[in-house]
Design a protein around this motif. Structure first.
Motif, PDB file in Angstrom:
ATOM      1  N   MET A   1       0.851  -1.195   0.000  1.00  0.00           N
ATOM      2  CA  MET A   1       0.000   0.000   0.000  1.00  0.00           C
ATOM      3  C   MET A   1       0.883   1.240   0.000  1.00  0.00           C
ATOM      4  O   MET A   1       1.483   1.580   1.010  1.00  0.00           O
ATOM      5  CB  MET A   1      -0.902   0.000   1.227  1.00  0.00           C
ATOM      6  CG  MET A   1      -1.975  -1.077   1.205  1.00  0.00           C
ATOM      7  SD  MET A   1      -2.834  -1.208   2.770  1.00  0.00           S
ATOM      8  CE  MET A   1      -1.597  -1.971   3.768  1.00  0.00           C
ATOM      9  N   ALA A   2       1.012   1.854  -1.152  1.00  0.00           N
ATOM     10  CA  ALA A   2       1.871   3.027  -1.281  1.00  0.00           C
ATOM     11  C   ALA A   2       1.153   4.250  -0.751  1.00  0.00           C
ATOM     12  O   ALA A   2      -0.011   4.472  -1.015  1.00  0.00           O
ATOM     13  CB  ALA A   2       2.255   3.222  -2.744  1.00  0.00           C
ATOM     14  N   GLY A   3       1.880   5.069  -0.007  1.00  0.00           N
ATOM     15  CA  GLY A   3       1.303   6.321   0.498  1.00  0.00           C
ATOM     16  C   GLY A   3       0.343   6.067   1.644  1.00  0.00           C
ATOM     17  O   GLY A   3       0.163   4.961   2.151  1.00  0.00           O
ATOM     18  N   GLY A   4      -0.318   7.148   2.072  1.00  0.00           N
ATOM     19  CA  GLY A   4      -1.277   7.020   3.162  1.00  0.00           C
ATOM     20  C   GLY A   4      -0.566   7.074   4.491  1.00  0.00           C
ATOM     21  O   GLY A   4       0.588   6.710   4.625  1.00  0.00           O
ATOM     22  N   ASN A   5      -1.273   7.551   5.534  1.00  0.00           N
ATOM     23  CA  ASN A   5      -0.594   7.640   6.831  1.00  0.00           C
ATOM     24  C   ASN A   5      -0.680   6.314   7.572  1.00  0.00           C
ATOM     25  O   ASN A   5      -1.437   5.413   7.225  1.00  0.00           O
ATOM     26  CB  ASN A   5      -1.175   8.783   7.669  1.00  0.00           C
ATOM     27  CG  ASN A   5      -2.666   8.608   7.907  1.00  0.00           C
ATOM     28  OD1 ASN A   5      -3.102   7.532   8.311  1.00  0.00           O
ATOM     29  ND2 ASN A   5      -3.441   9.636   7.649  1.00  0.00           N
TER      30      ASN A   5
ATOM     31  N   SER B   1      -4.197   5.122   8.943  1.00  0.00           N
ATOM     32  CA  SER B   1      -5.107   4.560   7.938  1.00  0.00           C
ATOM     33  C   SER B   1      -4.662   3.164   7.534  1.00  0.00           C
ATOM     34  O   SER B   1      -5.492   2.259   7.368  1.00  0.00           O
ATOM     35  CB  SER B   1      -5.165   5.460   6.704  1.00  0.00           C
ATOM     36  OG  SER B   1      -5.865   6.651   6.984  1.00  0.00           O
ATOM     37  N   MET B   2      -3.357   2.979   7.371  1.00  0.00           N
ATOM     38  CA  MET B   2      -2.846   1.669   6.985  1.00  0.00           C
ATOM     39  C   MET B   2      -3.170   0.619   8.042  1.00  0.00           C
ATOM     40  O   MET B   2      -3.582  -0.500   7.722  1.00  0.00           O
ATOM     41  CB  MET B   2      -1.336   1.742   6.766  1.00  0.00           C
ATOM     42  CG  MET B   2      -0.925   2.544   5.544  1.00  0.00           C
ATOM     43  SD  MET B   2       0.873   2.770   5.453  1.00  0.00           S
ATOM     44  CE  MET B   2       1.408   1.091   5.188  1.00  0.00           C
TER      45      MET B   2
ATOM     46  N   LYS C   1     -10.028  -0.474  -5.747  1.00  0.00           N
ATOM     47  CA  LYS C   1      -8.650  -0.095  -5.460  1.00  0.00           C
ATOM     48  C   LYS C   1      -7.924  -1.312  -4.889  1.00  0.00           C
ATOM     49  O   LYS C   1      -8.533  -2.184  -4.250  1.00  0.00           O
ATOM     50  CB  LYS C   1      -8.601   1.054  -4.441  1.00  0.00           C
ATOM     51  CG  LYS C   1      -9.293   2.322  -4.901  1.00  0.00           C
ATOM     52  CD  LYS C   1      -9.325   3.380  -3.804  1.00  0.00           C
ATOM     53  CE  LYS C   1      -7.955   3.935  -3.513  1.00  0.00           C
ATOM     54  NZ  LYS C   1      -8.030   5.070  -2.555  1.00  0.00           N
TER      55      LYS C   1
ATOM     56  N   ASP D   1      -2.567   0.717  -3.583  1.00  0.00           N
ATOM     57  CA  ASP D   1      -3.204   2.033  -3.663  1.00  0.00           C
ATOM     58  C   ASP D   1      -3.306   2.694  -2.295  1.00  0.00           C
ATOM     59  O   ASP D   1      -3.292   2.029  -1.257  1.00  0.00           O
ATOM     60  CB  ASP D   1      -4.605   1.908  -4.276  1.00  0.00           C
ATOM     61  CG  ASP D   1      -4.552   1.511  -5.740  1.00  0.00           C
ATOM     62  OD1 ASP D   1      -3.583   1.889  -6.414  1.00  0.00           O
ATOM     63  OD2 ASP D   1      -5.478   0.810  -6.212  1.00  0.00           O
ATOM     64  N   ARG D   2      -3.468   4.009  -2.321  1.00  0.00           N
ATOM     65  CA  ARG D   2      -3.622   4.774  -1.091  1.00  0.00           C
ATOM     66  C   ARG D   2      -5.103   4.845  -0.709  1.00  0.00           C
ATOM     67  O   ARG D   2      -5.953   5.106  -1.552  1.00  0.00           O
ATOM     68  CB  ARG D   2      -3.069   6.186  -1.272  1.00  0.00           C
ATOM     69  CG  ARG D   2      -3.206   7.061  -0.029  1.00  0.00           C
ATOM     70  CD  ARG D   2      -2.730   8.477  -0.275  1.00  0.00           C
ATOM     71  NE  ARG D   2      -2.855   9.296   0.915  1.00  0.00           N
ATOM     72  CZ  ARG D   2      -3.985   9.870   1.321  1.00  0.00           C
ATOM     73  NH1 ARG D   2      -5.096   9.730   0.599  1.00  0.00           N
ATOM     74  NH2 ARG D   2      -4.014  10.601   2.427  1.00  0.00           N
ATOM     75  N   TRP D   3      -5.388   4.600   0.557  1.00  0.00           N
ATOM     76  CA  TRP D   3      -6.755   4.688   1.086  1.00  0.00           C
ATOM     77  C   TRP D   3      -6.794   5.797   2.132  1.00  0.00           C
ATOM     78  O   TRP D   3      -6.011   5.776   3.089  1.00  0.00           O
ATOM     79  CB  TRP D   3      -7.167   3.360   1.721  1.00  0.00           C
ATOM     80  CG  TRP D   3      -7.347   2.244   0.722  1.00  0.00           C
ATOM     81  CD1 TRP D   3      -6.371   1.532   0.102  1.00  0.00           C
ATOM     82  CD2 TRP D   3      -8.583   1.745   0.236  1.00  0.00           C
ATOM     83  NE1 TRP D   3      -6.910   0.609  -0.748  1.00  0.00           N
ATOM     84  CE2 TRP D   3      -8.269   0.701  -0.684  1.00  0.00           C
ATOM     85  CE3 TRP D   3      -9.927   2.040   0.480  1.00  0.00           C
ATOM     86  CZ2 TRP D   3      -9.257  -0.020  -1.365  1.00  0.00           C
ATOM     87  CZ3 TRP D   3     -10.916   1.325  -0.187  1.00  0.00           C
ATOM     88  CH2 TRP D   3     -10.576   0.310  -1.093  1.00  0.00           C
ATOM     89  N   ASP D   4      -7.719   6.737   1.971  1.00  0.00           N
ATOM     90  CA  ASP D   4      -7.814   7.800   2.981  1.00  0.00           C
ATOM     91  C   ASP D   4      -8.711   7.358   4.133  1.00  0.00           C
ATOM     92  O   ASP D   4      -9.366   6.307   4.077  1.00  0.00           O
ATOM     93  CB  ASP D   4      -8.298   9.113   2.355  1.00  0.00           C
ATOM     94  CG  ASP D   4      -9.690   9.008   1.731  1.00  0.00           C
ATOM     95  OD1 ASP D   4     -10.549   8.281   2.277  1.00  0.00           O
ATOM     96  OD2 ASP D   4      -9.923   9.670   0.697  1.00  0.00           O
TER      97      ASP D   4
END
Length: 378
Positions: free
Chosen positions: A1-5, A8-9, A61, A66-69
């Motif tokens: 999972m690229a990105g995201g804080n 959230s991860m 996604k 993918d990034r999940w907010d």
């Protein structure tokens, strides 16, 4: 999972790990790693491709890439497979075929579209195109002799308990009139060479007759398939009034246990082995010169182990017939042995497993009657 804080991860992983989300919501494949951010379901890669084709309903996604907010993760947490299924699968007819990840594309796609796009199962008693007891329309049917696909009118009637087809649109008499209780239907896109290809089989004088059809519309051909199951279900409810719905459901259309090429020799076991297409339909092993033949060149009954049937790896020592494939197997029956060869060891082991699964099952009274017919015929 690229990105995201990190928060959230962590939250996404917690929702993903829930037992309800461990299987794809649509086909049941283990370990789904995609999800719909608009429906709240966890799905496999294959089903995600179907969802992507209905973007007005579902936005998918990757859970890994993918990034999940925060809002999307909270939506998944609030829904998930169990909650979403409770809405979109609330009123599935007992006879409706729910495909798995082993089923073909058209079945899986129409199942997904039926649930989320057409919302066929959200309300009780909804009139569906396969639930009325009558279905009439055109299907492209393969000619028995010339192999050409031509449009033919088909009529399915619960009241009459039969399936008919007509060679001409205005014909008064059908070309065939088949009782619904001897019909099977199974999707065969590869064999027929069409993504919507459907094989309809029925018993004629206790021989299996094949009809190969398709429709340009995936929805239409799947509606025909489920209409056949609907009519069969209601027919069997009358014929077997004390049987449970699940027992009757298990008597509806079935996939073949195995199909493919093997070589076979004749009863004297000295003839050259010939390549044939084989279909194992529970206790009927049929062989064809061509996979799309209307009738089998022969059928073999495969009974249970307690009645003297077995499958053995390899051929009897001293087998004289010439064969080009070297992975043999032998079907032993009370009357004779049937010798086959397979092209690869994998094919050999797969066929042995399929035969073993049949032989290990006890025979029903109806199957004893079929066995008696095969013995009389031989």
């Amino acid at each position: 999972m690229a990105g995201g804080n990190e928060r959230s991860m962590k939250a996404l992983k917690e929702v993903w790990r829930r037992a309800e989300n461990s299987l794809c919501a649509d086909c049941g494949k283990p370990d789904p790693d995609w999800a719909s951010s608009t429906l709240g379901v966890f799905i496999c890669l294959s089903c995600s491709g179907i969802h992507r084709n209905i973007p007005s309903i579902s936005k998918v996604k990757s859970l890994k890439m993918d990034r999940w907010d925060d809002a999307q993760v909270q939506f998944l947490a609030k829904h998930g497979n169990a909650v979403t299924k409770a809405t979109y699968e609330a009123h599935i007819p007992i006879y409706y075929y729910q495909p798995t990840y082993n089923d073909c594309q058209v079945l899986r796609e129409q199942w997904i579209r039926a649930k989320y796009e057409r919302k066929e199962f959200t309300e009780p008693g909804k009139q569906l195109p396969y639930s009325g007891g009558v279905k009439e329309g055109m299907l492209w049917k393969r000619g028995r002799d010339n192999g050409q696909f031509l449009p033919r009118k088909f009529l399915l009637s619960e009241r009459e308990g039969c399936l008919k087809y007509f060679t001409k649109q205005d014909a008064k008499e059908p070309k065939i009139n088949v009782k619904i209780d001897v019909i099977n239907a199974t999707f065969q896109p590869v064999k027929i060479g069409n993504p919507n290809g459907l094989q309809i089989t029925y018993l004629k004088d206790n021989r299996t007759r094949n009809i190969f059809v398709y429709h340009e519309s995936g929805k239409e051909v799947v509606d025909w398939f489920n209409a056949i199951r609907s009519v069969q279900f209601h027919y069997l409810k009358v014929a077997f009034p004390i049987a449970s719905d699940n027992e009757i459901k298990n008597r509806l259309t079935r996939n073949f246990l195995k199909e493919g090429y093997m070589e076979k020799t004749g009863p004297k076991q000295r003839e050259a082995f010939k390549k044939r297409w084989f279909t194992l339909d529970h206790r009927r092993l049929m062989y064809f010169k061509d996979p799309l033949d209307a009738f089998a060149k022969g059928e073999v009954f495969v009974g249970s182990g307690e009645n003297g049937y077995s499958v053995q790896k390899g051929l009897p020592s001293g087998t004289q017939g010439n064969f080009s494939w070297h992975y043999g197997l032998t079907i032993v029956t009370p009357d004779r042995e049937y010798l086959f060869t397979c092209e690869t060891e994998t094919d050999q082991l797969d066929w042995i497993a399929a035969f073993t699964s049949v032989i290990n099952q006890a025979m029903t009274p109806q199957e004893y009657a079929i066995e008696a017919y095969f013995k009389f015929k031989s």
